[in-house]
Motif scaffolding. Structure first.
Motif, PDB file in Angstrom:
ATOM      1  N   GLY A  72      -5.860 -32.225  19.923  1.00  0.00           N
ATOM      2  CA  GLY A  72      -5.404 -32.511  18.294  1.00  0.00           C
ATOM      3  C   GLY A  72      -5.669 -33.944  17.956  1.00  0.00           C
ATOM      4  O   GLY A  72      -5.050 -34.743  18.625  1.00  0.00           O
ATOM      5  N   LEU A  73      -6.070 -34.123  16.816  1.00  0.00           N
ATOM      6  CA  LEU A  73      -6.186 -35.684  16.277  1.00  0.00           C
ATOM      7  C   LEU A  73      -4.752 -36.168  15.876  1.00  0.00           C
ATOM      8  O   LEU A  73      -4.071 -35.484  15.187  1.00  0.00           O
ATOM      9  CB  LEU A  73      -7.233 -35.761  15.133  1.00  0.00           C
ATOM     10  N   ALA A  74      -4.535 -37.543  16.292  1.00  0.00           N
ATOM     11  CA  ALA A  74      -3.471 -38.250  16.061  1.00  0.00           C
ATOM     12  C   ALA A  74      -3.861 -39.123  14.691  1.00  0.00           C
ATOM     13  O   ALA A  74      -3.927 -40.268  14.604  1.00  0.00           O
ATOM     14  CB  ALA A  74      -2.902 -38.854  17.098  1.00  0.00           C
ATOM     15  N   LEU A  75      -4.362 -38.452  13.563  1.00  0.00           N
ATOM     16  CA  LEU A  75      -4.660 -39.177  12.445  1.00  0.00           C
ATOM     17  C   LEU A  75      -3.589 -40.150  11.779  1.00  0.00           C
ATOM     18  O   LEU A  75      -3.766 -41.011  11.134  1.00  0.00           O
ATOM     19  CB  LEU A  75      -5.520 -38.488  11.563  1.00  0.00           C
ATOM     20  N   ALA A  76      -2.379 -39.495  11.901  1.00  0.00           N
ATOM     21  CA  ALA A  76      -1.479 -40.164  11.053  1.00  0.00           C
ATOM     22  C   ALA A  76      -0.689 -41.346  11.566  1.00  0.00           C
ATOM     23  O   ALA A  76       0.002 -42.091  10.858  1.00  0.00           O
ATOM     24  CB  ALA A  76      -0.488 -38.891  10.750  1.00  0.00           C
ATOM     25  N   ALA A  77      -0.739 -41.530  12.851  1.00  0.00           N
ATOM     26  CA  ALA A  77      -0.222 -42.467  13.664  1.00  0.00           C
ATOM     27  C   ALA A  77      -0.770 -43.839  13.515  1.00  0.00           C
ATOM     28  O   ALA A  77      -1.919 -43.851  13.675  1.00  0.00           O
ATOM     29  CB  ALA A  77       0.162 -42.097  14.930  1.00  0.00           C
ATOM     30  N   GLY A 105      -6.687 -19.555  20.748  1.00  0.00           N
ATOM     31  CA  GLY A 105      -6.016 -20.616  21.624  1.00  0.00           C
ATOM     32  C   GLY A 105      -6.291 -22.098  21.215  1.00  0.00           C
ATOM     33  O   GLY A 105      -5.634 -23.017  21.060  1.00  0.00           O
ATOM     34  N   THR A 106      -7.653 -22.115  20.723  1.00  0.00           N
ATOM     35  CA  THR A 106      -8.181 -23.562  20.087  1.00  0.00           C
ATOM     36  C   THR A 106      -7.381 -23.789  18.836  1.00  0.00           C
ATOM     37  O   THR A 106      -6.812 -25.012  18.470  1.00  0.00           O
ATOM     38  CB  THR A 106      -9.622 -23.460  19.983  1.00  0.00           C
ATOM     39  N   ALA A 107      -7.089 -22.742  18.064  1.00  0.00           N
ATOM     40  CA  ALA A 107      -6.334 -22.997  16.763  1.00  0.00           C
ATOM     41  C   ALA A 107      -4.856 -23.602  17.088  1.00  0.00           C
ATOM     42  O   ALA A 107      -4.368 -24.397  16.307  1.00  0.00           O
ATOM     43  CB  ALA A 107      -6.171 -21.745  16.030  1.00  0.00           C
ATOM     44  N   SER A 108      -4.424 -23.068  18.118  1.00  0.00           N
ATOM     45  CA  SER A 108      -3.008 -23.417  18.465  1.00  0.00           C
ATOM     46  C   SER A 108      -2.989 -24.773  18.719  1.00  0.00           C
ATOM     47  O   SER A 108      -1.814 -25.470  18.605  1.00  0.00           O
ATOM     48  CB  SER A 108      -2.387 -22.662  19.471  1.00  0.00           C
ATOM     49  N   VAL A 109      -3.881 -25.432  19.319  1.00  0.00           N
ATOM     50  CA  VAL A 109      -4.062 -27.035  19.703  1.00  0.00           C
ATOM     51  C   VAL A 109      -4.174 -27.908  18.354  1.00  0.00           C
ATOM     52  O   VAL A 109      -3.778 -28.813  18.058  1.00  0.00           O
ATOM     53  CB  VAL A 109      -4.935 -27.252  20.967  1.00  0.00           C
ATOM     54  N   ALA A 110      -5.375 -27.163  17.584  1.00  0.00           N
ATOM     55  CA  ALA A 110      -5.470 -27.893  16.452  1.00  0.00           C
ATOM     56  C   ALA A 110      -4.557 -28.036  15.638  1.00  0.00           C
ATOM     57  O   ALA A 110      -4.201 -29.059  14.658  1.00  0.00           O
ATOM     58  CB  ALA A 110      -6.871 -27.240  15.647  1.00  0.00           C
ATOM     59  N   ARG A 111      -3.413 -27.148  15.389  1.00  0.00           N
ATOM     60  CA  ARG A 111      -2.125 -27.148  14.746  1.00  0.00           C
ATOM     61  C   ARG A 111      -1.030 -27.850  15.354  1.00  0.00           C
ATOM     62  O   ARG A 111       0.037 -27.861  14.681  1.00  0.00           O
ATOM     63  CB  ARG A 111      -2.049 -25.863  14.260  1.00  0.00           C
ATOM     64  N   ALA A 112      -1.290 -28.174  16.575  1.00  0.00           N
ATOM     65  CA  ALA A 112       0.046 -28.958  17.393  1.00  0.00           C
ATOM     66  C   ALA A 112       0.231 -30.159  16.795  1.00  0.00           C
ATOM     67  O   ALA A 112      -0.756 -30.869  16.101  1.00  0.00           O
ATOM     68  CB  ALA A 112      -0.279 -28.878  18.994  1.00  0.00           C
ATOM     69  N   ALA A 113       1.388 -30.864  17.084  1.00  0.00           N
ATOM     70  CA  ALA A 113       1.756 -32.214  16.664  1.00  0.00           C
ATOM     71  C   ALA A 113       0.624 -33.098  17.217  1.00  0.00           C
ATOM     72  O   ALA A 113       0.213 -32.894  18.450  1.00  0.00           O
ATOM     73  CB  ALA A 113       3.008 -32.389  17.443  1.00  0.00           C
ATOM     74  N   PRO A 114       0.078 -34.063  16.631  1.00  0.00           N
ATOM     75  CA  PRO A 114      -0.977 -34.873  16.926  1.00  0.00           C
ATOM     76  C   PRO A 114      -0.422 -35.961  17.903  1.00  0.00           C
ATOM     77  O   PRO A 114      -0.531 -37.333  17.471  1.00  0.00           O
ATOM     78  CB  PRO A 114      -1.755 -35.235  15.620  1.00  0.00           C
ATOM     79  N   ASP A 115       0.233 -35.628  18.868  1.00  0.00           N
ATOM     80  CA  ASP A 115       1.095 -36.474  19.755  1.00  0.00           C
ATOM     81  C   ASP A 115       0.536 -36.835  21.094  1.00  0.00           C
ATOM     82  O   ASP A 115       0.772 -37.521  21.884  1.00  0.00           O
ATOM     83  CB  ASP A 115       2.520 -36.105  19.914  1.00  0.00           C
ATOM     84  N   GLY A 116      -0.951 -36.123  21.338  1.00  0.00           N
ATOM     85  CA  GLY A 116      -1.703 -36.482  22.680  1.00  0.00           C
ATOM     86  C   GLY A 116      -1.234 -35.526  23.674  1.00  0.00           C
ATOM     87  O   GLY A 116      -1.519 -35.833  24.931  1.00  0.00           O
ATOM     88  N   GLN A 117      -0.263 -34.672  23.395  1.00  0.00           N
ATOM     89  CA  GLN A 117       0.372 -34.030  24.689  1.00  0.00           C
ATOM     90  C   GLN A 117      -0.191 -32.629  24.747  1.00  0.00           C
ATOM     91  O   GLN A 117       0.007 -31.924  25.613  1.00  0.00           O
ATOM     92  CB  GLN A 117       1.540 -33.738  24.510  1.00  0.00           C
ATOM     93  N   LEU A 152     -11.511 -19.582  10.488  1.00  0.00           N
ATOM     94  CA  LEU A 152     -10.715 -19.754  11.697  1.00  0.00           C
ATOM     95  C   LEU A 152      -9.233 -20.524  11.637  1.00  0.00           C
ATOM     96  O   LEU A 152      -8.569 -20.351  12.397  1.00  0.00           O
ATOM     97  CB  LEU A 152     -11.824 -20.823  12.640  1.00  0.00           C
ATOM     98  N   GLY A 153      -8.936 -21.189  10.663  1.00  0.00           N
ATOM     99  CA  GLY A 153      -7.766 -21.863  10.275  1.00  0.00           C
ATOM    100  C   GLY A 153      -7.709 -23.095  10.887  1.00  0.00           C
ATOM    101  O   GLY A 153      -6.648 -24.032  10.637  1.00  0.00           O
ATOM    102  N   PHE A 154      -8.902 -23.669  11.212  1.00  0.00           N
ATOM    103  CA  PHE A 154      -9.087 -25.097  11.636  1.00  0.00           C
ATOM    104  C   PHE A 154     -10.623 -25.331  11.565  1.00  0.00           C
ATOM    105  O   PHE A 154     -11.611 -24.706  11.427  1.00  0.00           O
ATOM    106  CB  PHE A 154      -8.644 -25.340  13.073  1.00  0.00           C
ATOM    107  N   THR A 155     -10.889 -26.848  11.512  1.00  0.00           N
ATOM    108  CA  THR A 155     -12.242 -27.384  11.627  1.00  0.00           C
ATOM    109  C   THR A 155     -12.700 -28.045  12.671  1.00  0.00           C
ATOM    110  O   THR A 155     -11.560 -28.486  13.420  1.00  0.00           O
ATOM    111  CB  THR A 155     -12.642 -27.999  10.196  1.00  0.00           C
ATOM    112  N   ALA A 156     -13.544 -28.646  12.923  1.00  0.00           N
ATOM    113  CA  ALA A 156     -14.275 -29.604  14.027  1.00  0.00           C
ATOM    114  C   ALA A 156     -13.286 -30.753  13.673  1.00  0.00           C
ATOM    115  O   ALA A 156     -13.063 -31.650  14.553  1.00  0.00           O
ATOM    116  CB  ALA A 156     -15.659 -29.781  13.988  1.00  0.00           C
ATOM    117  N   LYS A 157     -13.207 -31.357  12.458  1.00  0.00           N
ATOM    118  CA  LYS A 157     -12.178 -32.450  12.116  1.00  0.00           C
ATOM    119  C   LYS A 157     -10.673 -32.517  12.943  1.00  0.00           C
ATOM    120  O   LYS A 157     -10.069 -33.586  12.742  1.00  0.00           O
ATOM    121  CB  LYS A 157     -12.176 -32.828  10.564  1.00  0.00           C
ATOM    122  N   ASP A 158     -10.229 -31.333  13.063  1.00  0.00           N
ATOM    123  CA  ASP A 158      -8.957 -31.045  13.704  1.00  0.00           C
ATOM    124  C   ASP A 158      -8.925 -31.610  15.241  1.00  0.00           C
ATOM    125  O   ASP A 158      -7.750 -31.429  15.539  1.00  0.00           O
ATOM    126  CB  ASP A 158      -8.394 -29.708  13.290  1.00  0.00           C
TER     127      ASP A 158
END
Length: 237
Positions: A14-19, A78-90, A109-115
């Motif tokens: 998941g991307l950590a865009l906000a940090a 399963g991919t959606a669960s990671v796309a929506r997870a906290a963007p903390d690199g964990q 799908l509920g997520f995109t490639a940008k997530d």
């Protein structure tokens, strides 16, 4: 069969865009357990690769690495669960060919490639076409001949609609003029078990997922690699 149809497995996070960059630099990583999602059931190639990564990553990072199976929708759940997870690199997910095809088949799908951000290519493997040893076919040509004589009398299993295995077999049918029945499963484990028991005539998956059954319950007929595989030798009927 086309020589360049390989299953490619890659880790994505998941991307950590906000940090902010400074905050990321000050925060230790990893600071807790690492989660790797295998978006298919146990026993398939995605699950096996995740298990192979688990111990070396734990030793290298010094934190627990947990493999979590989250099957469904050809890997999309399963991919959606990671796309929506906290963007903390964990949180990470192991994706392959269905990750590319799913957005075209399902725009909700509920997520995109940008997530998600690709981290690394983990493995590549050719696709293997195999049949249960109870079947008389010793070659792929024999299967094609049967499917031409009696259209839709041969069934083949894959890990889902739109998977590389599904697209490969559709291309094969178009090229040879035969018709087979596609049976999608939730993952390579259930699919290879179904093929071994004769529930489905053919199993089409990566060598990683099927290699262990070849020579025992399954007979290899063909593969998509450029060179002959040690586990791709057909056993006599």
């Amino acid at each position: 069969m086309p020589p360049l149809l390989h299953r490619r497995a890659a880790l994505a996070a998941g991307l950590a865009l906000a940090a902010p960059a400074m905050a990321r630099a000050q925060r230790p990583w990893p600071d807790g357990p690492i989660r790797i999602v295998a978006p298919f059931p146990p026993g398939g190639s995605a699950d096996l690769i995740c298990r192979l990564l688990q111990t070396p990553l734990q030793q290298s990072l010094g934190v627990p690495v947990v493999v979590e199976n989250r099957p469904g929708a050809s890997g999309a759940l399963g991919t959606a669960s990671v796309a929506r997870a906290a963007p903390d690199g964990q949180s990470f997910v192991l994706v392959f060919d269905t990750h590319v095809v799913n957005p075209a088949l399902n725009p909700t799908l509920g997520f995109t490639a940008k997530d998600l951000r690709a981290v690394m290519l983990v493995a590549t493997a050719p696709m293997l076409v195999a049949t249960t040893t109870a079947k008389p076919w010793a070659t792929l040509e024999a299967v094609i001949a049967q499917a031409k004589r009696a259209p839709e009398s041969v069934s083949y299993g894959t890990v889902g609609i739109g998977s590389l295995a599904h697209l490969t077999m559709e291309r094969l049918q178009d090229a040879t003029g035969c018709r087979m029945v596609h049976v999608p499963y939730r993952g390579g484990g259930p699919m290879s078990a179904a093929a071994s028991s004769g529930e489905v005539d053919l199993a089409v998956a990566s060598v990683v997922g099927l290699g262990g059954q070849v020579g025992t319950t399954l007979r290899a007929l063909a593969q998509t690699g450029e060179a002959r595989s040690p586990c791709g030798r057909a056993s006599p009927p």
